[in-house]
Design an enzyme around this catalytic site. Structure first.
Site, short mmCIF file in Angstrom:
data_model
loop_
_atom_site.label_atom_id
_atom_site.label_comp_id
_atom_site.label_asym_id
_atom_site.label_seq_id
_atom_site.Cartn_x
_atom_site.Cartn_y
_atom_site.Cartn_z
N ILE A 25 2.48 2.87 2.42
CA ILE A 25 3.74 2.76 3.15
C ILE A 25 4.66 1.76 2.46
CG2 ILE A 25 4.80 2.09 5.33
CD1 ILE A 25 2.26 3.13 6.73
N GLU A 77 2.73 -4.83 24.39
CA GLU A 77 3.66 -3.70 24.49
C GLU A 77 3.57 -3.04 25.86
OE1 GLU A 77 2.75 -1.14 21.18
OE2 GLU A 77 3.28 -2.67 19.70
N ARG A 132 1.83 -4.03 12.72
CA ARG A 132 1.11 -4.49 13.91
C ARG A 132 1.83 -5.71 14.48
NH1 ARG A 132 -0.79 -0.23 14.03
NH2 ARG A 132 -2.99 0.41 14.13
N GLY A 148 0.84 -1.19 0.00
CA GLY A 148 0.00 0.00 0.00
C GLY A 148 0.88 1.24 0.00
N HIS A 171 6.74 1.49 19.37
CA HIS A 171 5.59 1.83 18.54
C HIS A 171 5.68 3.30 18.16
CE1 HIS A 171 1.42 0.06 17.59
NE2 HIS A 171 1.62 1.08 16.76
N THR A 198 6.91 -2.72 11.28
CA THR A 198 6.46 -1.40 11.75
C THR A 198 4.95 -1.28 11.62
OG1 THR A 198 6.87 -0.49 9.54
CG2 THR A 198 8.63 -0.24 11.17
#
Length: 310
Positions: A154, A263, A234, A152, A281, A232
């Site tokens: 990114i 996290e 999920r 996509g 994150h 980077t």
């Protein structure tokens, strides 16, 4: 009218975001915990709210049930896997995203992780700070094969950067852009082939039932011993337990993770690995990206609440 704002970076470098909300007549409750909110806290804070600007905090059906007045959810980011979209639709709650805002920042960070892992930048830095000037041998990035899972916005931005390193690019995406791939010399491949052939695998796909743990024990076992995994997107895209085993046993070269299933990770073993570069994150946490996301989120929220822009 009450709104809850949960993202920790929202307004951090641009306080005018909060001024815009207040100027529109909104009473703002902020997340001042320094961490992602849990479901119980979300239920408590949302009880009297009509609007929500949210990061990765849970917006589940249970949370929504505790917020009878909620009318609009503005995602501060792109992924909406933490939001129960069906429950929102059933309630008529508008959900928006800040599409495009974090693209370049996340792509920069993905490339930074690739370089840091390949060249052992953080390990060398730690040793130098201990007055250890011994040489550490690393691996090259230039001219290697990059596998992108999720081509996509990114993923495409990462591909553009990788071209500067003369990398061969394999990519997988359900919605394949033939014209873009042909124009940019990107070869279509399924996830199994990417894991088997790529020197670097970078994850940029959305999280859903079809992608959860798409990087599992079997695919990790198929990777080259010199392979690098970058995430980077999920944390749940990767079977974290299987990855931890692979890193501890040296079955892949290393990993750069900005996201984890939990996290921060609770297993102390993560913090002892020399072949892991960890992130909190924060791939989209640049001044430019957070300010753009912030203003887009405010625009979206005010629009969906039927308030004038301030």
């Amino acid at each position: 009218m009450n709104v809850l704002v949960t993202p920790r970076s929202f307004g951090k470098t641009d306080p005018s975001l909060f001024e815009r909300l207040r100027a529109a007549g909104l009473t703002v409750t902020r997340n001042d915990t320094g961490s992602v909110l849990d479901a119980a806290t979300m239920r408590r804070l949302l009880a009297d709210c009509e609007g929500l600007i949210v990061g990765v905090d849970p917006v589940t059906a249970d949370v929504l049930d505790a917020a009878p007045r909620l009318r609009a959810v503005a995602k501060y980011g792109v992924g909406v896997d933490n939001i129960d979209l069906e429950a929102c639709a059933a309630r008529g709650i508008a959900v928006s995203r800040t599409l495009g805002a974090p693209t370049q920042a996340v792509a920069d960070y993905a490339l930074a992780l690739m370089l840091a892992v390949a060249r052992k930048v953080t390990l060398i830095d730690r040793r130098c700070r201990s007055r250890d000037w011994s040489k550490i041998t690393s691996v090259d990035l230039y001219g290697k094969t990059l596998g992108i899972i999720g081509l996509g916005a990114i993923g495409k931005a990462v591909a553009k950067r990788a071209q500067g390193f003369s990398m061969r690019i394999l990519a997988h995406d359900i919605y394949w852009d033939d014209a873009y791939a042909a124009q940019n010399g990107i070869e279509r491949a399924d996830m199994d082939r990417i894991c088997a052939e790529a020197d670097v695998i970078s994850l940029h796909t959305l999280l859903d039932d079809s992608t959860r743990h798409c990087i599992n024990a079997a695919r990790l076992a198929s990777m080259k011993p010199t392979a690098i995994l970058i995430n980077t997107a999920r944390g749940e895209l990767v079977d974290n337990a299987a990855l931890l085993d692979a890193l501890r046993e040296g079955r892949i070269y290393g990993a750069g993770l900005d996201v984890f299933e939990q996290e921060p990770p609770v297993d102390d073993a993560w913090y002892t690995l020399d072949n892991l570069v960890m992130g909190s994150h924060c791939s989209s946490s640049t001044r430019g990206a957070t300010e753009t996301m912030g203003h887009m989120a405010v625009d979206n929220l005010l629009r969906d609440l039927g308030l004038s822009q301030a």
